[in-house]
Design a protein around this motif. Structure first.
Motif, short mmCIF file in Angstrom:
data_model
loop_
_atom_site.label_atom_id
_atom_site.label_comp_id
_atom_site.label_asym_id
_atom_site.label_seq_id
_atom_site.Cartn_x
_atom_site.Cartn_y
_atom_site.Cartn_z
N LEU A 108 -4.32 40.73 44.12
CA LEU A 108 -4.93 40.76 42.84
C LEU A 108 -4.04 40.01 41.76
CD1 LEU A 108 -7.43 41.56 40.81
CD2 LEU A 108 -6.24 43.56 40.49
N ILE A 109 -4.39 39.10 40.92
CA ILE A 109 -3.68 38.59 39.95
C ILE A 109 -4.06 38.99 38.50
CG2 ILE A 109 -2.98 36.36 38.66
CD1 ILE A 109 -3.57 34.86 41.08
N MET A 110 -5.44 38.91 38.32
CA MET A 110 -6.09 39.34 36.96
C MET A 110 -7.42 39.84 37.02
SD MET A 110 -4.70 36.61 34.27
CE MET A 110 -5.33 37.67 32.83
N ARG A 118 2.46 33.96 32.90
CA ARG A 118 2.03 32.64 33.21
C ARG A 118 0.24 32.37 33.16
NH1 ARG A 118 3.38 29.70 37.23
NH2 ARG A 118 4.28 31.47 38.45
N PHE A 119 -0.20 33.44 33.34
CA PHE A 119 -1.68 33.45 33.84
C PHE A 119 -2.48 33.74 32.65
CE2 PHE A 119 -1.12 32.96 38.62
CZ PHE A 119 0.09 33.49 38.61
N TYR A 169 -19.34 31.37 33.58
CA TYR A 169 -18.13 30.95 34.32
C TYR A 169 -16.97 31.69 33.84
CZ TYR A 169 -15.75 28.20 30.39
OH TYR A 169 -15.38 27.83 29.37
N VAL A 170 -15.85 31.76 34.59
CA VAL A 170 -14.52 32.33 34.50
C VAL A 170 -13.69 31.50 35.23
CG1 VAL A 170 -14.89 33.72 36.74
CG2 VAL A 170 -13.55 34.45 35.13
N SER A 171 -12.60 31.23 34.42
CA SER A 171 -11.42 30.22 34.73
C SER A 171 -10.27 31.14 34.76
CB SER A 171 -11.45 29.27 33.97
OG SER A 171 -11.21 29.66 32.57
N LEU A 172 -9.27 30.35 35.52
CA LEU A 172 -8.06 31.02 35.64
C LEU A 172 -6.88 29.71 35.20
CD1 LEU A 172 -5.87 33.31 36.12
CD2 LEU A 172 -5.76 32.27 38.61
N LEU A 173 -6.10 29.89 34.34
CA LEU A 173 -5.14 28.82 33.89
C LEU A 173 -3.67 29.20 34.12
CD1 LEU A 173 -6.21 28.00 30.18
CD2 LEU A 173 -6.81 26.77 32.33
#
Lengths: 113, 115
Positions: free
Chosen positions: A46-48, A60-61, A71-75
């Protein structure tokens, strides 16, 4: 239409750039959203996670959620070669009184040194 | 704290056989979910067990079954194996039932090859 869709990639970005990973979902009643990272030959980690509309930052995330547009995004800022992996989006929905987890097929990210 | 463990890590079977995979969750976690991962279909949910009860089930045939013991360890069984069952089988544990507000921790997986 798949319940959770991701572009399979590969998404190639140069080191130090921002990587943008997107995920769309079909069930408007979806409640929570998770981003996992999976290195080749390894299990997902798991990241977030994000529940509310808007942005959520962790190092950084940054996860972004827009429930109206589904929609969901990850930068990933300042991308590093070690970020090269497949990123899985997971969506949680209520199903018959229980919660159901649906994963996208993942986006492969390649960070070029 | 030890992580999620799965045994065996690798398994080779032939069509028609059956197989049992085991998963030990993180100590204190009562929920165990099972997933099948293949290159074409991605990660697909099989079922979830909480307190020895199946709480949720994905869209897999009845050949796929599972159970959970009082110590939260879980087993998954696949009968009458087919070539298409070749996959990485992952289990994930969490404190409570449902993947919603509870982080799932994945085990290393069992790589099943059906010949």
């Amino acid at each position: 239409q798949k319940e959770v869709e991701q572009n399979s990639g590969p998404l190639s970005v140069p080191e130090g750039a921002i990587a943008s990973l997107n995920c769309t979902y079909s069930d408007r009643g979806s409640q929570s959203f998770f981003w996992y990272r999976q290195y080749s030959g390894k299990s997902p980690e798991l990241i977030m996670f994000i529940y509310s509309n808007g942005d959520k930052e962790d190092g950084r995330f940054t996860a972004q959620l827009n429930k109206a547009s589904q929609y969901v995004s990850l930068l990933i800022r300042d991308s590093q070669p070690s970020d090269s992996a497949t990123y899985l989006c997971a969506v949680i929905q209520n199903s018959g009184g229980y919660q159901k987890v649906t994963f996208g097929t993942g986006t492969k990210l390649q960070v070029i040194p | 704290k030890a992580g999620v463990t799965q045994t065996p890590r690798y398994l080779i079977k032939t069509r028609g056989q059956q197989v049992t995979l085991s998963c030990s969750p993180i100590s204190g976690h009562r929920s165990v979910s099972w997933y099948q991962q293949t290159p074409g279909q991605g990660l697909q949910f099989l079922f979830e067990y909480f307190s020895e009860t199946q709480r949720n089930k994905g869209n897999f045939p009845g050949r796929f079954s599972g159970r959970q013991f009082s110590n939260s360890r879980s087993e998954m069984n696949v009968s009458t194996l087919e070539l298409g069952d070749s996959a990485l089988y992952l289990c994930a544990s969490s404190l409570q039932a449902g993947g919603g507000y509870n982080e799932q921790f994945f085990g290393p997986g069992t790589r099943l090859t059906v010949l």
